[in-house]
Design a protein around this motif. Structure first.
Motif, PDB file in Angstrom:
ATOM      1  N   GLY A   2      80.385  22.439  41.809  1.00  8.44           N
ATOM      2  CA  GLY A   2      79.008  22.166  42.167  1.00  8.44           C
ATOM      3  C   GLY A   2      78.613  20.759  41.759  1.00  8.44           C
ATOM      4  O   GLY A   2      79.364  20.043  41.087  1.00  8.44           O
ATOM      5  N   VAL A  97      68.074  20.062  54.589  1.00 10.74           N
ATOM      6  CA  VAL A  97      68.720  20.744  53.468  1.00 10.74           C
ATOM      7  C   VAL A  97      69.293  22.073  53.942  1.00 10.74           C
ATOM      8  O   VAL A  97      70.450  22.421  53.648  1.00 10.74           O
ATOM      9  CB  VAL A  97      67.723  20.959  52.310  1.00 10.74           C
ATOM     10  CG1 VAL A  97      68.339  21.828  51.223  1.00 10.74           C
ATOM     11  CG2 VAL A  97      67.292  19.615  51.738  1.00 10.74           C
ATOM     12  N   ARG A  98      68.511  22.820  54.686  1.00  5.51           N
ATOM     13  CA  ARG A  98      68.986  24.115  55.168  1.00  5.51           C
ATOM     14  C   ARG A  98      70.164  23.942  56.113  1.00  5.51           C
ATOM     15  O   ARG A  98      71.147  24.712  56.059  1.00  5.51           O
ATOM     16  CB  ARG A  98      67.841  24.879  55.849  1.00  5.51           C
ATOM     17  CG  ARG A  98      66.790  25.383  54.857  1.00  5.51           C
ATOM     18  CD  ARG A  98      65.793  26.315  55.525  1.00  5.51           C
ATOM     19  NE  ARG A  98      64.885  25.586  56.405  1.00  5.51           N
ATOM     20  CZ  ARG A  98      63.707  25.099  56.028  1.00  5.51           C
ATOM     21  NH1 ARG A  98      63.293  25.257  54.768  1.00  5.51           N
ATOM     22  NH2 ARG A  98      62.940  24.469  56.885  1.00  5.51           N
ATOM     23  N   ARG A 101      73.243  23.055  54.004  1.00  2.00           N
ATOM     24  CA  ARG A 101      73.725  24.215  53.247  1.00  2.00           C
ATOM     25  C   ARG A 101      74.446  25.193  54.159  1.00  2.00           C
ATOM     26  O   ARG A 101      75.430  25.824  53.746  1.00  2.00           O
ATOM     27  CB  ARG A 101      72.558  24.897  52.529  1.00  2.00           C
ATOM     28  CG  ARG A 101      72.088  24.143  51.295  1.00  2.00           C
ATOM     29  CD  ARG A 101      70.992  24.893  50.562  1.00  2.00           C
ATOM     30  NE  ARG A 101      71.411  26.223  50.139  1.00  2.00           N
ATOM     31  CZ  ARG A 101      72.088  26.479  49.024  1.00  2.00           C
ATOM     32  NH1 ARG A 101      72.440  25.492  48.221  1.00  2.00           N
ATOM     33  NH2 ARG A 101      72.408  27.713  48.704  1.00  2.00           N
ATOM     34  N   GLY A 104      77.891  24.332  54.289  1.00  2.21           N
ATOM     35  CA  GLY A 104      78.590  24.310  53.015  1.00  2.21           C
ATOM     36  C   GLY A 104      78.566  22.984  52.295  1.00  2.21           C
ATOM     37  O   GLY A 104      79.371  22.741  51.388  1.00  2.21           O
ATOM     38  N   VAL A 106      77.031  19.958  49.827  1.00  2.00           N
ATOM     39  CA  VAL A 106      76.169  19.689  48.686  1.00  2.00           C
ATOM     40  C   VAL A 106      74.997  18.842  49.188  1.00  2.00           C
ATOM     41  O   VAL A 106      75.185  17.942  50.017  1.00  2.00           O
ATOM     42  CB  VAL A 106      76.948  18.930  47.583  1.00  2.00           C
ATOM     43  CG1 VAL A 106      76.014  18.499  46.463  1.00  2.00           C
ATOM     44  CG2 VAL A 106      78.075  19.799  47.040  1.00  2.00           C
ATOM     45  N   THR A 107      73.798  19.113  48.706  1.00  2.00           N
ATOM     46  CA  THR A 107      72.626  18.388  49.204  1.00  2.00           C
ATOM     47  C   THR A 107      71.901  17.665  48.079  1.00  2.00           C
ATOM     48  O   THR A 107      71.617  18.235  47.033  1.00  2.00           O
ATOM     49  CB  THR A 107      71.646  19.351  49.900  1.00  2.00           C
ATOM     50  OG1 THR A 107      71.233  20.362  48.965  1.00  2.00           O
ATOM     51  CG2 THR A 107      72.300  20.023  51.095  1.00  2.00           C
ATOM     52  N   GLY A 124      66.707  24.993  48.968  1.00  2.00           N
ATOM     53  CA  GLY A 124      68.055  25.143  48.436  1.00  2.00           C
ATOM     54  C   GLY A 124      68.738  23.867  48.011  1.00  2.00           C
ATOM     55  O   GLY A 124      69.962  23.849  47.850  1.00  2.00           O
ATOM     56  N   ALA A 125      67.998  22.787  47.803  1.00  2.00           N
ATOM     57  CA  ALA A 125      68.609  21.520  47.393  1.00  2.00           C
ATOM     58  C   ALA A 125      69.375  21.683  46.083  1.00  2.00           C
ATOM     59  O   ALA A 125      68.911  22.362  45.165  1.00  2.00           O
ATOM     60  CB  ALA A 125      67.554  20.433  47.244  1.00  2.00           C
ATOM     61  N   ASP A 126      70.540  21.043  45.999  1.00  2.00           N
ATOM     62  CA  ASP A 126      71.372  21.115  44.797  1.00  2.00           C
ATOM     63  C   ASP A 126      70.910  20.128  43.728  1.00  2.00           C
ATOM     64  O   ASP A 126      71.042  20.393  42.535  1.00  2.00           O
ATOM     65  CB  ASP A 126      72.833  20.810  45.155  1.00  2.00           C
ATOM     66  CG  ASP A 126      73.400  21.847  46.096  1.00  2.00           C
ATOM     67  OD1 ASP A 126      73.583  22.998  45.660  1.00  2.00           O
ATOM     68  OD2 ASP A 126      73.659  21.508  47.272  1.00  2.00           O
TER      69      ASP A 126
END
Length: 203
Positions: A2, A97-98, A101, A104, A106-107, A124-126
């Motif tokens: 991650g 972002v969506r 994701r 797959g 990383v954002t 869902g931002a990393d």
């Protein structure tokens, strides 16, 4: 891995704005050799997806390679097809972002206000890119950390250099996006290596 693990390996993100495909592998060799593990090719560079493809093929799992200045879902698709694994935006767009994701990726989207930050995290931002970071400085990052969920990785981008790194680190930055302080169009791999070493020393 991650984004937290990648930033743990090295918190510097190399922003290679203006890099050309015919030089990107040598520049990448200098950066990865110095220990930098996240490489970003902004889409306003010459043939950016070809540069991403070459970096991704050369470094595989040794570096997290992707694109910045992503503004459209079609660019997210092209990034994934080129083998990129991280998407960076200059602005707050939860739809991107969506989309990333879903592929797959990383954002690390850009934001400037708390409202934008929360909307991106809900999508869902990393990690979040504070841009332009010099507009608010380390005190702004420190204030944001007080209201955002604990553990949210914040990366200042814009004007980050060896002189400002200690202040950003003290404010709680998880990483640092470095553009001209690492690479300018025309820089040789030797120049890039020297810049990388100076930034790493400042950490």
């Amino acid at each position: 891995m991650g984004v937290t693990e990648w930033l743990g390996r090295c918190p510097l993100v190399a922003i290679l704005r203006g890099v050309r495909p015919d030089e990107v592998e040598a520049v990448g060799d200098a950066l990865v050799g110095a220990g930098i593990a996240i490489l970003e090719v902004p889409l306003n560079s010459p043939e950016p997806f070809e540069s991403v493809r070459r970096l991704a093929a050369r470094f595989g799992d040794r570096a997290l390679v992707g694109a910045g200045t992503v503004r459209r879902e079609s660019e997210v698709a092209a990034l994934a097809e080129a083998g990129g694994r991280v998407m960076v935006t200059p602005h707050a767009d939860p739809a991107l972002v969506r989309a990333a994701r879903a592929r797959g990726l990383v954002t690390m989207p850009g934001f400037l206000t708390p409202a934008e930050a929360f909307a991106l995290l809900d999508a869902g931002a990393d990690a979040l890119k504070l841009f332009p970071a010099e507009a608010g400085g380390p005190p702004m990052l420190r204030a944001l950390k007080a209201v955002l969920p604990a553990g949210t990785p914040l990366l200042p981008v814009g004007g980050v250099d060896a002189a400002s790194l200690p202040a950003w680190r003290a404010a709680g930055a998880a990483g640092y996006g470095c553009g001209s302080s690492l690479y300018r169009p025309g820089d040789t791999p030797e120049v890039v290596l020297a810049k990388a070493r100076a930034l790493l020393a400042a950490l």
